[in-house]
Write an enzyme that holds these catalytic residues in place. Structure first.
Site, PDB file in Angstrom:
ATOM      1  N   VAL A 111       0.814  -1.222   0.000  1.00 10.55           N
ATOM      2  CA  VAL A 111       0.000   0.000   0.000  1.00 10.55           C
ATOM      3  C   VAL A 111       0.847   1.271   0.000  1.00 10.55           C
ATOM      4  CG1 VAL A 111      -1.970  -1.101   1.125  1.00 10.55           C
ATOM      5  CG2 VAL A 111      -0.188  -0.047   2.526  1.00 10.55           C
TER       6      VAL A 111
ATOM      7  N   ARG B 105       5.273   2.829  -0.452  1.00 12.54           N
ATOM      8  CA  ARG B 105       6.709   2.552  -0.571  1.00 12.54           C
ATOM      9  C   ARG B 105       7.476   3.825  -0.263  1.00 12.54           C
ATOM     10  NH1 ARG B 105      10.191  -1.279  -2.465  1.00 12.54           N
ATOM     11  NH2 ARG B 105       8.409  -2.679  -2.721  1.00 12.54           N
TER      12      ARG B 105
ATOM     13  N   HIS C  51      11.721   5.381   1.145  1.00 11.54           N
ATOM     14  CA  HIS C  51      13.150   5.321   0.827  1.00 11.54           C
ATOM     15  C   HIS C  51      13.812   4.036   1.312  1.00 11.54           C
ATOM     16  CE1 HIS C  51      12.771   9.416  -0.411  1.00 11.54           C
ATOM     17  NE2 HIS C  51      12.492   9.849   0.798  1.00 11.54           N
TER      18      HIS C  51
ATOM     19  N   THR D  72       5.296  -0.592   2.785  1.00 10.86           N
ATOM     20  CA  THR D  72       4.216  -0.918   3.710  1.00 10.86           C
ATOM     21  C   THR D  72       3.177  -1.757   2.988  1.00 10.86           C
ATOM     22  OG1 THR D  72       4.556   1.149   4.916  1.00 10.86           O
ATOM     23  CG2 THR D  72       2.453   0.038   5.247  1.00 10.86           C
TER      24      THR D  72
ATOM     25  N   ASP E 194       9.653  15.147  10.920  1.00 11.31           N
ATOM     26  CA  ASP E 194       9.288  14.937   9.515  1.00 11.31           C
ATOM     27  C   ASP E 194       7.782  15.123   9.326  1.00 11.31           C
ATOM     28  OD1 ASP E 194       9.876  14.473   6.855  1.00 11.31           O
ATOM     29  OD2 ASP E 194       9.685  12.293   7.003  1.00 11.31           O
TER      30      ASP E 194
ATOM     31  N   ASP F  96       4.666  51.393  40.025  1.00 10.70           N
ATOM     32  CA  ASP F  96       4.744  50.410  41.112  1.00 10.70           C
ATOM     33  C   ASP F  96       6.132  49.858  41.409  1.00 10.70           C
ATOM     34  OD1 ASP F  96       1.964  50.595  41.293  1.00 10.70           O
ATOM     35  OD2 ASP F  96       1.684  49.050  39.772  1.00 10.70           O
TER      36      ASP F  96
ATOM     37  N   ASP G 235      16.541  61.262  37.257  1.00 15.33           N
ATOM     38  CA  ASP G 235      16.196  60.812  38.609  1.00 15.33           C
ATOM     39  C   ASP G 235      16.863  59.503  39.018  1.00 15.33           C
ATOM     40  OD1 ASP G 235      14.850  59.082  36.979  1.00 15.33           O
ATOM     41  OD2 ASP G 235      12.848  59.700  37.603  1.00 15.33           O
TER      42      ASP G 235
END
Length: 559
Positions: free
Chosen positions: A114, A116, A118, A122, A236, A504, A538
């Site tokens: 199903v 292919r 490098h 599969t 990847d 603050d 300042d």
């Protein structure tokens, strides 16, 4: 090791005599599928950054060195040992025993191929025994003859280990078994029959609408944020490596192919160059990267989904690398002007060349374009560990500056921080302790997290002696200043934060005291550098000094 679980590559015609990508059409509107014609997505099926760059006419007699040459050599060495004369060595002396089950053909019946890649192919198969008896599965077959280096062998070993540890996430392909014999390694996984994300894009004529693209991106972010929490970087990510479970339009999406993945701690950088040219992040080419490289790849995928073309395009791989390193993607051409500002901002925040200004997966899931979707699952973001640790170890003056900056956060930024604070498990009084970080990690721990040593990093935070932290202080501690700087309106935000700091937190400060705050030894050069940090009228911290302080920049003079 770069193998796709899709249909065979023969179904996409290519010119076997050419290593160049098809030329860009100067008039893309004439194409029926604007994405398909100018953007040869399938080119990485046959060629990779390891292939040779075609000869071309150069306009200058002495062009700058090609970034492709050393990159391709590095990738080649990853999988093929090369002798000084250029010939590939054999694999004599390499231990190709993995300790997997030896009875593959007794347990499974192989069927048609199903996909292919490098380094193998599969096939579909049917389980003949065991818990999944009668179930149709996918089998990734990797010939041992292709494993010609110790690195290639370790890649296979690590892929199986990762799949076994991470399996169970709804957007990650299910792992069932691993077998071997004298000739091959067999990785048995869930069979996804819905085809690749790439095929769906092409079938749509090149692009998705915003809502459909968002649904895809959320699934990608969900699984990637899970992997990153475990200390796993995929390396990847591309449309070919995402499969739909079935042909249904709303079928779940699954990430596959961990053959190039690796472990990485938040305080570590990887340096080996792997991946697919069009999706590779700039810092990968610079050989110093972490999980942020995956986020760049997701940005490329999101760009493609939304507009139907690649953000970085060139005819040769050498030119692709140059474009990725130097060029910026276009957001001026159609359909970008007609898309929502949130969608454009989302993609831009992922395709920032400075990885420090790029969103993490958890932050992306809280972005205004995504936020509010019921399918978005926000994970613990490991990046806050570094930020909180830095905040605890910083000076009182910088803490005051960060508290002022925290008061300028936008609703979606506060939402992200509240999600993270909630995951850390505050007590009934609304406080978290340093131990909360380790406890939250342990709740999500897998074997992959142990292998990546992410838990060791969490220990360094939980071991810090610090009082309990309420949400307001946590918000100041977990701010990523560089990420804020990469968003729109940073100058205005910084000025607003400085005005709050003036009311603050600002106070008269001597240069000697400031040098001590910054951990610098008093000296004449240091005094000169710090003059701009202090307002002469300042003696208080100037706006420039405030901005440098929140960044945590060193005031140490250049030698």
């Amino acid at each position: 090791m770069g193998i796709c679980h899709g249909k065979p590559s023969e179904e996409r015609p290519e010119n076997p005599n050419s290593e160049e990508a098809p030329p860009i059409s100067s008039t893309p509107k004439q194409s029926k599928f604007p994405f398909y014609s100018p953007s040869p997505l399938w080119i990485s099926r046959k060629s990779s950054p390891a292939t040779s760059t075609p000869l071309r006419i150069l306009k200058r007699p002495f062009p700058p060195p090609s970034p492709a040459k050393h990159i391709k050599a590095l990738i080649a060495r990853r999988h093929v040992s090369v002798k000084p004369n250029g010939a590939a060595e054999g694999s004599v002396g390499l231990d190709k025993s993995f300790g997997f089950s030896k009875n593959f053909f007794a347990k499974y019946e192989l069927r048609e191929e199903v996909g292919r890649g490098h380094f193998g192919y599969t096939s579909s198969a049917v389980a003949k025994k065991g818990e999944i008896k009668g179930k149709e599965v996918a089998v990734k077959v990797i010939p041992k003859s292709k494993m010609t280096t110790a690195i290639a062998i370790e890649d296979v070993r690590r892929e199986v280990k990762m799949l076994r540890a991470l399996s169970g996430h709804k957007n990650l392909v299910e792992f069932y078994d691993a077998c071997e014999d004298e000739d091959n390694v067999y990785i048995v996984m869930e069979l996804c029959k819905g085809g690749e994300l790439l095929d769906r894009i092409i079938a749509r004529g090149g692009k998705y609408n915003e809502e459909d693209a968002k649904a895809v991106i959320i699934q990608i972010l969900n699984v990637v944020s899970f992997c990153h929490l475990q200390g796993v970087v995929h390396r990847d990510l591309k449309p070919e490596n995402f499969l739909f479970t079935n042909k249904d339009e709303k079928a779940p999406l699954k990430v596959i192919d961990f053959g190039l993945s690796d472990y990485v701690r938040p305080d570590e950088r990887l340096n080996d160059i792997v991946g697919s040219a069009y999706y590779v992040a700039p810092e990968v080419l610079h050989r110093s990267y972490g999980t942020e490289a995956d986020m760049w790849s997701i940005g490329v995928i999101a760009y493609i989904l939304l507009c139907g073309s690649r953000p970085f395009w060139a005819r040769t791989e050498s030119a692709i690398f140059r474009v990725v390193l130097k060029a910026d993607p276009s957001f001026d051409e159609e359909p970008w002007p007609t898309l929502s500002p949130e969608a454009r901002d989302f993609v831009k925040r992922l395709l920032n060349k400075d990885y420090r200004k790029r969103m993490t997966a958890a932050q992306a899931l809280c972005h205004p374009w995504i936020c509010g979707s019921p399918d978005a699952i926000v994970q613990l973001d490991i990046s806050i560990f570094k930020l909180v640790k830095s905040f605890i170890c910083t000076t009182a003056l910088r803490k005051a500056a960060l508290r002022a900056l925290a008061k300028t956060l936008m609703p979606h930024e506060i939402s992200y921080l509240r999600e993270q604070f909630s995951i850390l498990g505050p007590n009934k009084k609304g406080y978290i302790s340093m131990q909360s970080f380790k406890s939250a990690m342990m709740k999500n721990s897998t074997e992959a997290m142990k292998d990546s040593r992410v838990l060791d990093f969490a220990d360094t935070v939980s071991a810090l002696h610090y009082r309990q932290m309420h949400f307001e202080e946590f918000a100041a501690a977990a701010i990523s200043v560089l990420l804020l700087e990469g968003s729109n309106g940073w100058d205005q935000r910084a000025r607003q934060a400085y005005d709050l700091f003036e009311k603050d937190g600002n106070r008269p400060i001597m240069i000697e005291e400031l040098a001590s705050e910054l951990g610098l030894s008093p000296s004449a050069p240091v005094h000169v550098v710090l003059q701009d940090w202090i307002r002469h009228s300042d003696g208080k911290l100037s706006f420039l000094g405030f901005v440098r302080l929140v960044h945590g920049l060193s005031a140490r003079p250049k030698v």
